[in-house]
Design an enzyme around this catalytic site. Sequence first.
Site, PDB file in Angstrom:
ATOM      1  NE  ARG A 236     -11.180 -17.208 -45.425  1.00 17.93           N
ATOM      2  CZ  ARG A 236      -9.896 -17.309 -45.773  1.00 17.93           C
ATOM      3  NH1 ARG A 236      -9.220 -16.238 -46.177  1.00 17.93           N
ATOM      4  NH2 ARG A 236      -9.276 -18.485 -45.730  1.00 17.93           N
ATOM      5  CD  GLU A 265     -12.549 -13.936 -51.701  1.00 16.73           C
ATOM      6  OE1 GLU A 265     -12.292 -13.400 -50.629  1.00 16.73           O
ATOM      7  OE2 GLU A 265     -11.857 -14.833 -52.183  1.00 16.73           O
ATOM      8  CG  HIS A 283      -8.332 -14.728 -51.344  1.00 15.37           C
ATOM      9  ND1 HIS A 283      -9.443 -15.284 -50.783  1.00 15.37           N
ATOM     10  CD2 HIS A 283      -7.303 -15.051 -50.492  1.00 15.37           C
ATOM     11  CE1 HIS A 283      -9.124 -15.919 -49.658  1.00 15.37           C
ATOM     12  NE2 HIS A 283      -7.814 -15.790 -49.467  1.00 15.37           N
TER      13      HIS A 283
HETATM   14  P1  NAP Z   1      -4.394 -16.469 -35.746  1.00 15.96           P
HETATM   15  O1  NAP Z   1      -2.926 -16.581 -35.511  1.00 15.96           O
HETATM   16  O2  NAP Z   1      -5.311 -17.488 -35.188  1.00 15.96           O
HETATM   17  O3  NAP Z   1      -4.809 -15.013 -35.210  1.00 15.96           O
HETATM   18  C1  NAP Z   1      -6.104 -14.618 -35.013  1.00 15.96           C
HETATM   19  C2  NAP Z   1      -6.144 -13.445 -34.026  1.00 15.96           C
HETATM   20  O4  NAP Z   1      -7.496 -13.013 -33.925  1.00 15.96           O
HETATM   21  C3  NAP Z   1      -5.681 -13.781 -32.617  1.00 15.96           C
HETATM   22  O5  NAP Z   1      -4.936 -12.705 -32.110  1.00 15.96           O
HETATM   23  C4  NAP Z   1      -6.975 -13.933 -31.839  1.00 15.96           C
HETATM   24  O6  NAP Z   1      -6.839 -13.526 -30.495  1.00 15.96           O
HETATM   25  C5  NAP Z   1      -7.856 -12.955 -32.547  1.00 15.96           C
HETATM   26  N1  NAP Z   1      -9.273 -13.325 -32.404  1.00 15.96           N
HETATM   27  C6  NAP Z   1      -9.854 -14.484 -32.765  1.00 15.96           C
HETATM   28  N2  NAP Z   1     -11.179 -14.441 -32.532  1.00 15.96           N
HETATM   29  C7  NAP Z   1     -11.420 -13.227 -32.006  1.00 15.96           C
HETATM   30  C8  NAP Z   1     -12.594 -12.580 -31.553  1.00 15.96           C
HETATM   31  N3  NAP Z   1     -13.786 -13.185 -31.585  1.00 15.96           N
HETATM   32  N4  NAP Z   1     -12.469 -11.305 -31.099  1.00 15.96           N
HETATM   33  C9  NAP Z   1     -11.260 -10.686 -31.078  1.00 15.96           C
HETATM   34  N5  NAP Z   1     -10.109 -11.254 -31.495  1.00 15.96           N
HETATM   35  C10 NAP Z   1     -10.210 -12.503 -31.942  1.00 15.96           C
HETATM   36  O7  NAP Z   1      -4.705 -16.404 -37.300  1.00 15.96           O
HETATM   37  P2  NAP Z   1      -3.740 -15.938 -38.494  1.00 15.96           P
HETATM   38  O8  NAP Z   1      -2.848 -17.031 -38.920  1.00 15.96           O
HETATM   39  O9  NAP Z   1      -3.144 -14.625 -38.125  1.00 15.96           O
HETATM   40  O10 NAP Z   1      -4.839 -15.765 -39.662  1.00 15.96           O
HETATM   41  C11 NAP Z   1      -5.908 -14.857 -39.537  1.00 15.96           C
HETATM   42  C12 NAP Z   1      -6.862 -15.035 -40.690  1.00 15.96           C
HETATM   43  O11 NAP Z   1      -6.279 -14.523 -41.890  1.00 15.96           O
HETATM   44  C13 NAP Z   1      -7.214 -16.479 -41.050  1.00 15.96           C
HETATM   45  O12 NAP Z   1      -8.237 -16.986 -40.243  1.00 15.96           O
HETATM   46  C14 NAP Z   1      -7.603 -16.391 -42.507  1.00 15.96           C
HETATM   47  O13 NAP Z   1      -9.006 -16.278 -42.630  1.00 15.96           O
HETATM   48  C15 NAP Z   1      -6.951 -15.107 -42.984  1.00 15.96           C
HETATM   49  N6  NAP Z   1      -5.957 -15.351 -44.048  1.00 15.96           N
HETATM   50  C16 NAP Z   1      -6.102 -14.714 -45.240  1.00 15.96           C
HETATM   51  C17 NAP Z   1      -5.168 -14.917 -46.239  1.00 15.96           C
HETATM   52  C18 NAP Z   1      -5.272 -14.238 -47.572  1.00 15.96           C
HETATM   53  O14 NAP Z   1      -4.816 -14.808 -48.570  1.00 15.96           O
HETATM   54  N7  NAP Z   1      -5.807 -13.044 -47.642  1.00 15.96           N
HETATM   55  C19 NAP Z   1      -4.082 -15.779 -46.013  1.00 15.96           C
HETATM   56  C20 NAP Z   1      -3.963 -16.392 -44.787  1.00 15.96           C
HETATM   57  C21 NAP Z   1      -4.913 -16.171 -43.803  1.00 15.96           C
HETATM   58  P3  NAP Z   1      -6.086 -14.434 -29.391  1.00 15.96           P
HETATM   59  O15 NAP Z   1      -4.677 -14.581 -29.889  1.00 15.96           O
HETATM   60  O16 NAP Z   1      -6.139 -13.645 -28.146  1.00 15.96           O
HETATM   61  O17 NAP Z   1      -6.811 -15.738 -29.356  1.00 15.96           O
END
Ligand code: NAP
Length: 317
Positions: A236, A265, A283
């Site tokens: 994001r 955005e 995006h």
């Molecule tokens: P996810 O599986 O929930 O992974 C998030 C990771 O971040 C986990 O490893 C978590 O650690 C870590 N984390 C969360 N809060 C943290 C903090 N405060 N400090 C350090 N590490 C932290 O999420 P995901 O499915 O990979 O998606 C990630 C993000 O990508 C989404 O939230 C979304 O905003 C973005 N996204 C963007 C697009 C795009 O089109 N560009 C598409 C999809 C998603 P733990 O595992 O240890 O809890």
Amino acid sequence: MKRVYFTRPLPESVADMAREHFDVEMREENTPLKIGQMRAALNLYDGVLMMFGDTFSSEVFREAQNPRCKVLANYGVGINHIDLAAARSAGVHVTNVPGAVTDATADIGMTLIMMSARRAGEGERMVRAGKWPGWNPTQLLGTHVTGKTVGIIGMGRIGGAIAQRCHHGFGMDVIYTARSDKDPGFPCERVELQDLLARADFAVVSVPVSPETRHLIDAEAIALMPRHAHLINIARGDIVDEAALINALQEGRIRGAGLDVFENEPEVPETLKALENVVLLPHMGTSTLEVREKMGRVAVENLRAALAGETPPNLVN
Ligand code: NAP
């Protein structure tokens, strides 16, 4: 039959699937909903399939307590545009589509790594502008990717999938940050963010945005990166302080950046667009037809289950 509202046009196959269960109204405009439209949607429909840009803030819910709508099915994984506490107190469930988007978004992460490293945007612009003087041995020299170190900031589903691609596809060393240790099946090290930024040739932001992660990558963080490093953001826009990144890129304090997301955005600062050493994508992490259809199938199943009184497969709230 329950009434369901789609806040944007979706692929026809998704609408067809939804029509097997609901009376579906699909909005024709592709713009984010305005506040009045969100309030109306909460009151007129049993479920709303909504998405990034539709900002269901506490203000939206304030005038829609215990509305007809019982579920907001978010068409995406990031849910920072929904005030979860306000939704909960209004009696509205929230779901998302976590697994459906992982590989496509990881692929865009790799696209940005490669484009930024190999100066692909610059090369494309040169060819299209008719300014290519022909091959020469020192033209557009980029950064080699194979064997380098990638630092994954947020080693979750998407970060983990990028790590797999980097390790197995490009023989890269992987270091990462997360709140807990991960075992991706090959040796890699969980480190502090400062350590990661100092060591990574490619630092990839894949952490969700939250009050703790907003501007996690600020001027101070960018200053830790080596001059040859690249910053990639597929998560994001608010996680990276865009003004600080622009300064660093203008002054050549890092080699390049690849961005799929932006702070405001779809506005992208002119100062960013003027730079050659940044790749700018609109995006498009999940933008393949197969993935958008899969996201739709998952969102519709979440709606179906929630409106049938079952626990939806991807209940967030
Ligand atoms: P996810 O599986 O929930 O992974 C998030 C990771 O971040 C986990 O490893 C978590 O650690 C870590 N984390 C969360 N809060 C943290 C903090 N405060 N400090 C350090 N590490 C932290 O999420 P995901 O499915 O990979 O998606 C990630 C993000 O990508 C989404 O939230 C979304 O905003 C973005 N996204 C963007 C697009 C795009 O089109 N560009 C598409 C999809 C998603 P733990 O595992 O240890 O809890």
